[in-house]
Design a protein around this motif. Structure first.
Motif, short mmCIF file in Angstrom:
data_model
loop_
_atom_site.label_atom_id
_atom_site.label_comp_id
_atom_site.label_asym_id
_atom_site.label_seq_id
_atom_site.Cartn_x
_atom_site.Cartn_y
_atom_site.Cartn_z
N LEU A 1 46.78 23.55 75.51
CA LEU A 1 47.84 23.46 75.59
C LEU A 1 48.44 21.96 75.45
CD1 LEU A 1 48.76 25.99 78.71
CD2 LEU A 1 48.74 26.48 76.32
N VAL A 2 47.68 20.94 76.52
CA VAL A 2 48.23 19.87 76.41
C VAL A 2 48.37 19.15 74.90
CG1 VAL A 2 47.75 17.73 77.12
CG2 VAL A 2 47.24 19.35 78.91
N ILE A 3 47.28 19.72 74.58
CA ILE A 3 47.55 19.19 72.41
C ILE A 3 48.08 20.13 72.22
CG2 ILE A 3 45.80 19.10 70.65
CD1 ILE A 3 43.67 18.83 72.62
N TYR A 4 48.12 21.18 72.39
CA TYR A 4 49.85 22.03 71.55
C TYR A 4 50.61 21.54 71.71
CZ TYR A 4 51.99 25.54 69.27
OH TYR A 4 52.92 26.92 69.22
N PHE A 5 50.92 21.47 72.86
CA PHE A 5 52.89 20.41 73.24
C PHE A 5 52.47 19.40 72.67
CE2 PHE A 5 53.91 23.02 77.31
CZ PHE A 5 53.40 24.19 77.03
N THR A 6 51.79 18.68 72.90
CA THR A 6 51.97 17.90 72.12
C THR A 6 52.60 17.26 70.88
OG1 THR A 6 50.80 16.54 73.50
CG2 THR A 6 51.25 14.98 71.16
#
Length: 412
Positions: free
Chosen positions: A311-316
């Protein structure tokens, strides 16, 4: 009312546009969204754990030039740091979009901004970021080919925006061309629903078994033929004797026999219940120690890598793609989601980390204090380093000097 006024001012209104033509021939109209699995306490606890941990993230607008990263001053960083809109703090903003994403498999965040073309290229000044929960979504296409998205709300109002300007987060983005979830653009929870239904049925059975086991304690046999009314009277007399007995001895006449029943209800074995519970937890990538808060460093690291890091990578990627123009992306602008407050390390692990990184000169005194939960102190920006380490570029020179000294000593 606040959101309605904001969106009414920035919405594109009713445009002369046709529905977007999907590859499978279906209509790009999707209703929001299934909620049947969220009556389960297990599901709500799993989503709450993920949303709570993700709310610790610190989003920042950064600019990368070569090997150097800077945090530009501007209204976007102010919004990301203190509150993306007047109604929410940053933590609340992140938590809300996680709930919407995991409940609906689709989450929409509408950025409100001003565009300035005076320099020949678009420069944006952001006013706010608003997570929304529409009841219906339509995808439209203008004659120029530009894709639009229209949000309908339960109050009857609707707003239309350029799809490229909307942050559309999707979970399990697979068979549908535009939406996350199943082929109809809604959550595909059929597999999880079967597990929850089985778990609910067993729980109901356990409740009934416990009530029966606690309710029937014995049988009173009356050795005479009596009608219903006389039986009820005899039963009431027996109950009064039981309630009034202080010595534990119960007197009965010759016409009554009492047989005590031993409670021996058969319950579902714990392994079966644990398997059903774990099946629901695995759906969200949450283990039981994470749910109860009794996790080790390794267990949290596994939870982070499986459930949070994607999720962190996707949000970035998603926020950077929508919030910046192509020109701004080309010169290194992006939204980074820093997770330094996801502080899962035990005290011993923190001490080892401070020792290792401190000896390398990678942490200031204040950073070491923050890692242990202490406030900063004046002069805490000092960085110390162990003398037991040497620059790799000086190793050969250092060894050659020592070799030269050794040769000289031998000659002498």
């Amino acid at each position: 009312m606040i959101l309605m006024d904001v969106f009414r001012r920035w919405s594109m209104g009713r445009r002369e546009a046709k529905w977007f033509r999907m590859m499978n021939g279906g209509l790009p109209v999707f209703s929001q969204f299934g909620t049947n699995i969220y009556a389960s306490d297990i599901v709500q606890n799993c989503i709450n754990v993920i949303a709570t941990e993700m709310s610790k993230l610190q989003p920042r607008h950064i600019r990368t030039s070569g090997n150097e990263q800077t945090i530009p001053n501007g209204n976007l960083n102010r919004l990301l740091r203190f509150g993306p809109n007047p109604l929410m703090t940053t933590s609340e903003f992140i938590e809300k979009q996680i709930w919407l994403l995991l409940m609906n498999y689709n989450a929409f965040i509408v950025p409100i901004f001003d565009s300035d073309f005076s320099s020949g290229v678009e420069r944006r000044s952001y006013r706010g970021l608003y997570p929304i929960n529409p009841s219906r979504v339509e995808f439209l296409q203008e004659p120029t080919g530009e894709l639009l998205i229209r949000f309908h709300f339960p109050s009857g109002v609707d707003f239309t925006f350029r799809y490229a300007d909307v942050i559309h987060l999707r979970k399990k983005f697979s068979v549908n061309e535009l939406m996350g979830g199943g082929a109809d653009g809604q959550p595909d929870n059929s597999a999880l629903l079967r597990v929850l239904q089985t778990n609910y049925t067993l729980a109901q059975g356990l409740e009934r078994a416990a009530k029966i086991n606690a309710a029937i304690q014995g049988i009173l046999k009356v050795n005479t033929v009596m009608d219903d009314e006389a039986q009820r009277a005899e039963r009431d007399r027996f109950i009064k004797l039981v309630e009034s007995g202080e010595s534990g001895i119960l007197p009965l006449d010759l016409k009554g026999d009492y047989t005590q029943l031993r409670g021996d209800a058969k319950f579902i074995d714990k392994d079966t219940l644990a398997f059903l519970q774990q099946s629901a937890l695995n759906w969200f990538g949450v283990s039981l120690p994470i749910l109860t808060g009794e996790f080790t460093d390794e267990q949290y690291q596994a939870f982070y890598e499986k459930a949070l890091e994607p999720l962190v990578i996707y949000f970035t990627q998603k926020y950077s793609k929508v919030l910046f123009t192509e020109r701004e992306l080309d010169v290194g602008n992006e939204i980074a989601w820093y997770q330094r407050d996801m502080n899962y390390l035990s005290t011993s692990s923190k001490i080892n980390l401070i020792k290792t990184m401190g000896e390398q000169g990678l942490l200031s005194d204040n950073q070491k204090l923050a890692l242990m939960g202490y406030p900063p102190k004046p002069g805490g920006e000092r960085i110390t380093q162990s003398l037991n380490y040497i620059d790799v570029n000086l190793i050969n020179q250092y060894q050659m000097q020592n070799k030269s000294k050794a040769v000289t000593s031998d000659n002498e």
